[in-house]
Design a protein around this motif. Sequence first.
Motif, PDB file in Angstrom:
ATOM      1  N   THR A   6      32.795  34.948  29.785  1.00 15.42           N
ATOM      2  CA  THR A   6      34.148  34.459  29.526  1.00 15.42           C
ATOM      3  C   THR A   6      35.154  35.224  30.375  1.00 15.42           C
ATOM      4  N   LEU A   7      36.338  34.641  30.531  1.00 19.92           N
ATOM      5  CA  LEU A   7      37.406  35.318  31.268  1.00 19.92           C
ATOM      6  C   LEU A   7      37.791  36.628  30.586  1.00 19.92           C
ATOM      7  N   GLU A   8      37.749  36.632  29.244  1.00 22.40           N
ATOM      8  CA  GLU A   8      38.122  37.827  28.497  1.00 22.40           C
ATOM      9  C   GLU A   8      37.188  38.988  28.826  1.00 22.40           C
ATOM     10  N   LYS A   9      35.891  38.717  28.870  1.00 22.49           N
ATOM     11  CA  LYS A   9      34.922  39.777  29.166  1.00 22.49           C
ATOM     12  C   LYS A   9      35.038  40.247  30.609  1.00 22.49           C
ATOM     13  N   LEU A  10      35.331  39.313  31.492  1.00 21.73           N
ATOM     14  CA  LEU A  10      35.515  39.689  32.896  1.00 21.73           C
ATOM     15  C   LEU A  10      36.765  40.543  33.047  1.00 21.73           C
ATOM     16  N   ALA A  11      37.826  40.175  32.354  1.00 23.12           N
ATOM     17  CA  ALA A  11      39.092  40.914  32.441  1.00 23.12           C
ATOM     18  C   ALA A  11      38.956  42.339  31.920  1.00 23.12           C
ATOM     19  N   VAL A  18      31.850  45.014  37.969  1.00 21.69           N
ATOM     20  CA  VAL A  18      31.954  43.681  38.575  1.00 21.69           C
ATOM     21  C   VAL A  18      31.324  43.692  39.966  1.00 21.69           C
ATOM     22  N   LEU A  19      31.650  44.697  40.765  1.00 27.54           N
ATOM     23  CA  LEU A  19      31.090  44.797  42.117  1.00 27.54           C
ATOM     24  C   LEU A  19      29.592  45.032  42.090  1.00 27.54           C
ATOM     25  N   LYS A  20      29.117  45.746  41.077  1.00 29.75           N
ATOM     26  CA  LYS A  20      27.677  45.998  40.951  1.00 29.75           C
ATOM     27  C   LYS A  20      26.925  44.686  40.743  1.00 29.75           C
ATOM     28  N   LYS A  21      27.474  43.801  39.912  1.00 31.02           N
ATOM     29  CA  LYS A  21      26.829  42.512  39.668  1.00 31.02           C
ATOM     30  C   LYS A  21      26.922  41.600  40.890  1.00 31.02           C
ATOM     31  N   TRP A  22      27.960  41.809  41.715  1.00 30.00           N
ATOM     32  CA  TRP A  22      28.158  41.006  42.927  1.00 30.00           C
ATOM     33  C   TRP A  22      27.323  41.561  44.087  1.00 30.00           C
ATOM     34  N   TYR A  28      32.904  40.807  49.326  1.00 34.54           N
ATOM     35  CA  TYR A  28      33.222  41.481  48.062  1.00 34.54           C
ATOM     36  C   TYR A  28      34.667  41.275  47.624  1.00 34.54           C
ATOM     37  N   SER A  29      35.526  40.883  48.549  1.00 35.64           N
ATOM     38  CA  SER A  29      36.917  40.612  48.164  1.00 35.64           C
ATOM     39  C   SER A  29      36.982  39.472  47.153  1.00 35.64           C
ATOM     40  N   ARG A  30      36.018  38.559  47.220  1.00 38.79           N
ATOM     41  CA  ARG A  30      35.989  37.446  46.267  1.00 38.79           C
ATOM     42  C   ARG A  30      35.795  37.952  44.844  1.00 38.79           C
ATOM     43  N   ALA A  31      34.911  38.921  44.689  1.00 39.36           N
ATOM     44  CA  ALA A  31      34.671  39.481  43.353  1.00 39.36           C
ATOM     45  C   ALA A  31      35.916  40.187  42.840  1.00 39.36           C
ATOM     46  N   LYS A  32      36.607  40.903  43.733  1.00 39.73           N
ATOM     47  CA  LYS A  32      37.809  41.625  43.318  1.00 39.73           C
ATOM     48  C   LYS A  32      38.947  40.663  42.977  1.00 39.73           C
ATOM     49  N   TYR A  33      39.077  39.586  43.738  1.00 38.14           N
ATOM     50  CA  TYR A  33      40.102  38.582  43.443  1.00 38.14           C
ATOM     51  C   TYR A  33      39.802  37.884  42.114  1.00 38.14           C
ATOM     52  N   LEU A  34      38.533  37.582  41.898  1.00 37.42           N
ATOM     53  CA  LEU A  34      38.129  36.938  40.647  1.00 37.42           C
ATOM     54  C   LEU A  34      38.454  37.840  39.451  1.00 37.42           C
ATOM     55  N   HIS A  35      38.181  39.120  39.623  1.00 37.51           N
ATOM     56  CA  HIS A  35      38.447  40.098  38.565  1.00 37.51           C
ATOM     57  C   HIS A  35      39.946  40.214  38.303  1.00 37.51           C
ATOM     58  N   SER A  36      40.737  40.324  39.361  1.00 38.48           N
ATOM     59  CA  SER A  36      42.185  40.456  39.193  1.00 38.48           C
ATOM     60  C   SER A  36      42.796  39.185  38.609  1.00 38.48           C
ATOM     61  N   PHE A  37      42.238  38.029  38.958  1.00 35.84           N
ATOM     62  CA  PHE A  37      42.690  36.744  38.415  1.00 35.84           C
ATOM     63  C   PHE A  37      42.483  36.712  36.905  1.00 35.84           C
ATOM     64  N   ILE A  56      47.080  27.644  43.438  1.00 38.27           N
ATOM     65  CA  ILE A  56      47.305  28.176  44.786  1.00 38.27           C
ATOM     66  C   ILE A  56      48.202  29.413  44.769  1.00 38.27           C
ATOM     67  N   LYS A  57      48.881  29.669  43.670  1.00 39.78           N
ATOM     68  CA  LYS A  57      49.780  30.816  43.570  1.00 39.78           C
ATOM     69  C   LYS A  57      49.040  32.141  43.431  1.00 39.78           C
ATOM     70  N   TYR A  58      47.788  32.090  43.010  1.00 38.77           N
ATOM     71  CA  TYR A  58      47.044  33.316  42.731  1.00 38.77           C
ATOM     72  C   TYR A  58      46.360  33.857  43.984  1.00 38.77           C
ATOM     73  N   LYS A  59      46.397  35.171  44.111  1.00 33.66           N
ATOM     74  CA  LYS A  59      45.795  35.840  45.260  1.00 33.66           C
ATOM     75  C   LYS A  59      44.290  35.585  45.289  1.00 33.66           C
ATOM     76  N   GLY A  60      43.803  35.189  46.449  1.00 31.47           N
ATOM     77  CA  GLY A  60      42.377  34.924  46.594  1.00 31.47           C
ATOM     78  C   GLY A  60      42.009  33.461  46.439  1.00 31.47           C
ATOM     79  N   ILE A  61      42.961  32.635  45.976  1.00 29.30           N
ATOM     80  CA  ILE A  61      42.701  31.202  45.842  1.00 29.30           C
ATOM     81  C   ILE A  61      43.462  30.474  46.946  1.00 29.30           C
ATOM     82  N   GLY A  62      42.721  29.954  47.915  1.00 25.78           N
ATOM     83  CA  GLY A  62      43.314  29.236  49.024  1.00 25.78           C
ATOM     84  C   GLY A  62      43.307  27.737  48.784  1.00 25.78           C
TER      85      GLY A  62
END
Length: 296
Positions: A6-11, A18-22, A28-37, A56-62
Motif C-alpha cells: 500500500t501507499l501507506e506502507k511505502l510512505a 526501498v532502494l534495497k528492494k529495487w 534508482y531515481s525511479r524508486a526514490k521518486y516513487l517513495h517521495s510521491f 504531471i505536477k509530481y516530481k518523477g512523473i513525466g
Amino acid sequence: MKKFPTLEKLAKAEEKDVLKKWEGLGYYSRAKYLHSFAKELKNKKISFPKKYKELIKYKGIGPYTAAAIASICFHEVIPAIDGNAFRVFSRYFGIYNDITSTTTKNIFRVIVSKIMDFKQPGIFNQAIMDLGSILCTPKNPKCLGCPVKDSCFSIQNETVYKLPVKKIKKFIKHRFFYYLFICDRNKNICINKRSNKDIWKGLYDFPLIESKENLSIYDINDKIWKKFRIVVSNTLMYKIEHKLTHQILSIRFLNCDILQNKNIFLDNFFFIPHNKIDEYPFPRPIILFLKHEKMI
C-alpha cells in the motif's frame, strides 16, 4: 508489491529499505521518486491523483507516465506515447519529423488523441506499446504479422527502416573506478552512502578512487595514499566493465590495508559487520563483487 503493498506502507518505509528492494533494477531515481510521491500524498492527506494534469505536477512523473496511469487506471482519454508508440506511429503515418523534438512530440499527441479508442483508452495505449515491443521493433520488425499492415504507410512505401527519425548525438563517457575493500580487525567492512549528484545516488559503495584513464598500481597507490592514507595490498580481487546509458565504467576492486589504528581520512565512511552487508542497497557491480567473494 509484497514488501510495500500500500501507499501507506511505502510512505512509512526508510529510503534504504526501498532502494534495497529495487536493487538490481537500475534507474534508482525511479524508486526514490516513487517513495517521495507516497510520502507527499500521506503527509498532505490527499487521495491518489486520477487526472493527467494532477499527476504531471509530481516530481518523477513525466508526460508518458502520467498519461499511462491516467488512461490505464482511470480511463482518461489521453495518449501515452513512449518510444514504442513513436516508432509505430512514425511508420504507420509516415511522419519524418525528429521524434526527439518537443514540437514533434506535441504533434504526435494531437494526432493520436483523435484516433484512439475513447471507450477503452487504457487498452488502446497498452496495445500500441505491445505492438511496438513485439512486432514493430527497431530491428527485424515482423510486418507480415502486423494487424494494421494493410494501411501502414511504411509497408506500402518501403520506408520501415527509415523511420522513426531520431537525431541524437551519442556521447559515451568512459570512467575508471577503483574501489577499496577495507576491513578492520573485527572483519567490519568500510562503506559509504553516495550523496553526490551522480549515478547511484542514495546507494552504498566502498571508498573510491576515480580516474579518467586506466591507472597503474603505482599511480593507484599514490592516489590512495594521498586521499586516505592507506595502501593497496597489491591484490586485485575482482574487475568488471559496467555499461550504463551514456557511460562505460571500468571497475576494479582492490584489497587495502590501513596503516594507522585510527584513520582520520575515513571519517566520512563507516564500518558495518560483514554479516550485515546484505541489508544495504548496492549498485549492481558491487553486488556481483560481493557474490564473487561469497559475502551474500
